[in-house]
Design a protein around this motif. Structure first.
Motif: not given
Length: 704
Positions: A15-20, A345-349, A610-616
């Motif tokens: 899922v390319p979250d950074h595209l938004l 929304v721009y920062v997408s870990p 780094l293993k917790m993108p939701g947290f970041r």
């Protein structure tokens, strides 16, 4: 890897979250919503009215659209400059009655009629421009008063000339051609509107006048401070607006040949709806001809569609008013909250798992020590942020400065210094070419060459763009470090394609692989990307085989080798995959090994995060940036290793008392010279057992 970790990893990979965030930063996004509205409106009325888009219906609609588009363009130009013109409807009616009076009652020739009518519209615009631009009256109230006055003039002319106009006959094919003719099958009014829209686009986007208009609309005070004649620019936009409105009135007069008391009534509301609905900002500084065209199409379809389904004029006006209210609300809210929304929304870990950090104690090759404690300081307090350090054949030291200078310290004692050259941007990695030119990566600017005569020459500031990338990755944002191949090709790293120089720590928060390595070939003058999707690529160092180079990925804590020539051309091999810190620059050592700077040490908290993108992601949205979890960059270290990745020695500044942050080191004639992007000095450490006659320039270019 646990199953839950694997699921998270694949979720963020697929899922390319950074595209938004990337899409929302594009200028064409402002057109996306109007285009979507246009598609919906066309689909609705096409479904409600079966023959709505028949050839005859489209032909009739297009002639009206051409005239209406000129009004929308007129209003758009004023809005872009931060104003508003409510008199366009009355000016349209004035153009209509003046043109009909001159050609039927006065019997003027068609060219004279057109010229005089346009002059009347320009005069109305000039009055508005002088009152709003030079006398600084409120645009809304001023143009509202002008609307009333011009409408009164139109009514008086109707009382005097309406009968004569109705009884008159115009014997001119040219006159009727304006209203009923076509250009290559396109109605003349539509062709006129499209040509003028193209002119408006070119002026706003390619000319100094257009840039002045946009600057005035963005901030009048700032525009005035930089020397733009704000009052004249504002006045000019109203003159253009009045002229376009009068031209639309001429085309309307040629098509229908009649004038009435309701001509142009409410037209300013429809035009304003079209301009705002198309995406032109009421606040100024943001708008285009394309937006006006899209908005005009939407409004014309709505108005004609409502008429054909039997909605009364009052109902149509009510709907337009509601649409205008919604468009204004969206415009104001979007303009006010755009950057706030983008920041969320721009920062997408993404998921990033580092190998286990090696120990820094006991018998580990990375064991902590105080070997950097004897480092002496050069230029202490005289420079700011020497990210890289390099020495020439005369032993002079060159370092970059935060203020955009490259400073030279003179040998042998380095107490005397000078600004060698001012480059403007942030000098980062440096290397000497075979001809003695100093090649420099400048953050935000690209790759530059500085000759022996101190002449500055841009080598490249862009590379080939990826076909499937939403990001415009052709422009170089953060050229970082470089090295030169034996044939003159320059390989340099671009740390990130998403963030600017001052935002580089945010790239760690993402750990998405936004970096790349680029090759500039001076023989052909071409630039191309050779490796993509790297985690903040940084230091680059040519290996002694002349066919490969080492490069560091800071956020991946690894050093890899890339073959650009030879049998293994195009392959990448990890040399050191589990560093205890974040690698930066790499340079040659006199014994055939390599020096590596660690800009900081890893911490368990960030490794886990780094293993917790939701947290970041939640951290980036809910916490101020100065409180985000960043890499530890206050403990410097220098590592020496061979081409197999074996660690030979490690030099620490335990406690960070002398050189707390190290981004580069350069061996030269028995000493190690150390730089740091947060330091205020250059360090020098005497090396035991290394060749006291060796220099990097000799190693690369075999000079004697």
């Amino acid at each position: 890897m646990a199953v839950s970790d694997q699921i998270v990893r694949w979720r963020y990979r697929l899922v390319p979250d950074h595209l938004l965030g990337e899409i929302l930063t594009k200028r064409w996004v402002d057109n996306a919503i109007p285009v979507l509205i246009l598609i919906v409106v066309a689909a609705v009325f096409g479904w409600l009215i079966p023959d709505f888009f028949s050839a005859a219906g489209i032909s009739s609609l297009m002639r009206q659209w051409g005239e209406f588009t000129l009004i929308a363009l007129a209003l758009m130009i004023v809005m872009v400059a931060g104003g508003i013109d409510l008199s366009v409807g009355s000016t349209f009616a004035l153009g209509n009655i003046v043109a009909l009076t001159l050609i039927t009652v006065a019997g003027w020739p068609v060219p004279a009629v057109i010229g005089a009518t346009l002059a009347c519209g320009a005069l109305v615009g000039l009055v508005n421009g002088v009152l709003v631009g030079y006398l600084r009256l409120r645009a809304f109230l001023t143009t509202l008063v002008t609307l009333i006055i011009v409408r009164a003039i139109v009514d008086m002319m109707l009382l005097k000339y309406s009968v004569a106009i109705a009884a008159g006959f115009v014997d001119s094919d040219l006159w009727y051609y304006f209203g009923e003719g076509d250009v290559l099958g396109v109605p003349f009014s539509v062709a006129t509107a499209l040509v003028l829209a193209l002119v408006a686009h070119l002026v706003l986007s390619r000319s100094r006048v257009g840039w002045h208009v946009l600057a005035v609309g963005g901030s009048r005070r700032s525009a005035h401070n930089v020397g733009i004649p704000v009052r004249r620019v504002i006045c000019l936009t109203y003159v253009v607006s009045g002229t376009l409105a009068a031209l639309s009135g001429v085309l309307f007069a040629s098509r229908l040949g009649g004038a009435g008391a309701d001509t142009g009534v409410g037209l300013e509301i429809a035009a304003l709806t079209a301009a705002v609905l198309g995406g032109n900002s009421l606040g100024g500084g943001r708008g285009s001809a394309a937006k006006a065209i899209i908005g005009a199409i939407i409004v014309m379809i709505m108005v004609n569609g409502l008429v054909r389904i039997g909605v009364t004029r009052g109902g149509s006006s009510l709907l337009l008013g509601m649409v205008l209210l919604a468009a204004v609300a969206i415009d104001v809210r979007w303009l006010k909250n755009r950057h706030k929304f983008l920041s969320k929304v721009y920062v997408s870990p993404t998921y990033s798992e580092l190998p286990e950090a090696p120990a820094t104690s006991g018998s580990s090759p990375y064991a902590l020590n105080d070997r950097l404690r004897p480092v002496e300081a050069i230029g202490l307090g005289q420079i700011d942020g020497p990210e890289d350090v390099i020495l020439d054949e005369d032993d002079h030291i060159y370092v970059g400065n935060r203020t955009g200078d490259i400073v030279r310290f003179f040998a042998p004692d380095y107490t005397r210094q000078e600004v060698f050259v001012h480059v403007g941007g942030r000098p980062l990695g440096m290397a000497f070419a075979k001809d003695g030119a100093l090649l420099v990566c400048i953050g935000g600017m690209g790759l530059y060459s500085i000759g022996r005569d101190r002449s500055i020459r841009k080598l490249t500031d862009e590379t080939n763009r990826s076909w499937l990338s939403v990001i415009d990755d052709s422009r170089l944002r953060l050229a970082d470090d470089l090295d030169i191949a034996p044939d003159g090709r320059v390989f340099f790293s671009e740390a990130t394609v998403r963030y600017e120089m001052h935002e580089w720590p945010v790239d760690c928060l993402e750990s998405r692989g936004n970096g790349r390595i680029i090759c500039y070939d001076p023989n052909t003058g071409t630039t191309r990307t050779v490796i993509k999707n790297l985690l903040f690529p940084n230091g680059i160092c040519m290996m002694h085989d002349g066919q490969s180079f080492l490069f560091a990925e800071t956020w991946a804590c690894r050093v890899s080798r890339y073959w650009f020539d030879g049998p293994k051309k195009g392959t990448v091999e990890v040399v050191i995959g589990d560093l205890p810190g974040y690698p930066d620059n790499i340079n040659r050592a006199s014994d055939g090994t390599y020096w590596l700077a660690l800009v900081g040490v890893r911490t368990p908290s960030l490794d886990l995060a780094l293993k917790m993108p939701g947290f970041r992601r939640r951290m980036a949205r809910r916490i101020a940036p100065d409180e985000w979890l960043y890499p530890n960059i206050n403990t410097g270290c220098v590592v020496r290793f061979d081409e197999t990745g074996r660690i030979i020695e490690t030099l620490w500044d335990f406690g960070g008392e002398n050189h707390p942050m190290i981004t580069s080191m350069r061996e030269h004639k028995g000493h190690l010279y150390i730089g740091g992007i947060l330091n205020n000095r250059v360090g020098r450490l005497k090396l035991d057992g290394m060749d006291p006659t060796w220099s990097g320039i000799d190693s690369y270019w075999r000079r004697t």
